[in-house]
Design a protein around this motif. Sequence first.
Motif, PDB file in Angstrom:
ATOM      1  N   VAL A  95      14.408  41.528  -2.766  1.00  0.00           N
ATOM      2  CA  VAL A  95      15.293  42.687  -2.946  1.00  0.00           C
ATOM      3  C   VAL A  95      16.592  42.269  -3.619  1.00  0.00           C
ATOM      4  N   ASN A 154      16.110  42.181  -7.224  1.00  0.00           N
ATOM      5  CA  ASN A 154      16.089  43.550  -7.718  1.00  0.00           C
ATOM      6  C   ASN A 154      17.487  44.082  -7.960  1.00  0.00           C
ATOM      7  N   PHE A 155      18.338  43.908  -6.943  1.00  0.00           N
ATOM      8  CA  PHE A 155      19.690  44.459  -7.053  1.00  0.00           C
ATOM      9  C   PHE A 155      20.427  43.840  -8.228  1.00  0.00           C
ATOM     10  N   LEU A 162      13.258  39.794   1.800  1.00  0.00           N
ATOM     11  CA  LEU A 162      14.667  40.178   1.629  1.00  0.00           C
ATOM     12  C   LEU A 162      15.228  39.620   0.327  1.00  0.00           C
TER      13      LEU A 162
END
Lengths: 457, 104
Positions: B44, B47-48, B41
């Motif tokens: 991610v 990434n965002f 998680l």
Amino acid sequence: MNILIAITAVGVLAMLSEILNFRRFLYPISLFVMLVALALTGMEWSHGVRYFNDMLYMDNYAVVFTGIMVVTTLLWFMMNENFLNGNPRQADFTAIISFALGGAMVMAGFSDLIMLFLGVEILSISMYVLAASNKSEPRSNEAGFKYFLMGAFASGFLLFGIALVYGATGSFNLREISEFVSENNTDMSAIFYGGVLMIAAGLAFKVAAAPFHFWAPDVYEGSPTPFTAFMSTVVKTAAFAAFLRLFSTCFSEVSTWWSPVLAIMSALSMLVGSIMALRQTSLKRLLAWSGVANAGYMLMAVVSLNEYSDTALVLYAAAYSIASIGIFTLVSNMTNAGNEEISSLHGFSKVNRFPALVITVLMFSIAGIPPLAGFFGKYAIFAGALKDGFVWLAVVAVLSSAISVFYYLKVVVAMFQPAGREAVQLEFNPGQSLVLGLVLVLVVVLGLVPALITTLI
Amino acid sequence: MSEIPLSHILFVSTALFFIGMYGMFTRRNMITMLMSIELMLNSVNINFIAFNKYLFPGNLDGLFFTIFIITIAAAEAAVAIAIIINLYRNHKSIDVEEADALKH
């Protein structure tokens, strides 16, 4: 929006009922508020309002799916009167079920990928708790842990996919994404396609489509039966509502990329689900595998994306949820009697004539025998696949449907056999008999007049 | 000083994601599996934030999404630890191999 407030109000009231000591009124209150939520859903129809700065869009698609899920939850409450009333954890169960329904509603009406993620998580985290809610039973704990592990893993995939789609398009809003995709559909970057496939994998985990289905039978079997009933109806409907909504609005322009992948998943789910269900002796586990097969059928509606796929999915999801709730009233009585084996049903029809009749009709409906609701759901989905050129997929679906008749009829045959030594006495309370009556009416009426629900979209 | 290119950050986050996935499949300790999921998680989140800062610096959507992910991850961890404690009470172990009452 009012629906969401009404649904979550049940949860807040349930938690307050422990503090303010009105738990004995909680059951009628929850039934009443569910009816109010159903009325509010009806009032939302054909207005198409966008809430929360275009995060939630209550179009007719969302309203109809919310309606199906609220009706199913209402039937769920009616069928579990004995389980809830007097249970020391009644308030917890009522609260968590209503929050789960709120999450399911968000999944049907999301208009922004943030909302999709929140809906999936609200629903899933509630279900992890409920799956593990029988604390002294190791199988329930194990089911909860497995569900958590697989669900969180799937969320990781879903999120990574959303991150990649965001990187390629620069927005979370479904309208903006679909505009971007239709403007640049010839030169989308590779990360966009990667993102779409990862989102598909994450959602396929949630709907238990093969090859991401391996958690489903264990979780369905280990969870307390009332929550298995909720999982196989509301959760499945919500996950498919989200699946079709996302793929039909955002990614329909690039469907040549993902539809072969989903077609293979769908065919695998149908075959694996049907073949494994043939070997099961426990009714609960049989229903889990049949859930995998049904995920395959419903995935066909996503694969063959055309203007009819949403009506086909609504009809199928409604028929499947209603029939499953009816069958699970039988399973929950079998769990109370301590025997979930199909062979323990011998002699059932002698004692319980009306339940036996209803379960027979429901099994026929779910197996796809005309003129019941399940037949028209299957027909609409198969016709959509043929229309879109997926002839091989339709052939696989018909084959798997033929196999499924065997295992559904196995249950019916067991009910009408003379009682053996291990026959168990099952008692249906008035609430459950009422659920069976309502379900029978709904399945027959939806079969005779499917337009009742398909014209609503 | 030259800026770190986006591709490097994406490489790190993808590597973290697959390390997390590897941990999920190989570890048998429930707490370690939970940590692997947190790793996935959080990759991610990286990434965002990277996409938001490098590609779309005009708005803050990606940052908001990470706040939601952090909140949800905390809720998930709370539920998971509660389930693990229950399993420990029943099995006196947090090894997933011990929890095998449900057979395929």
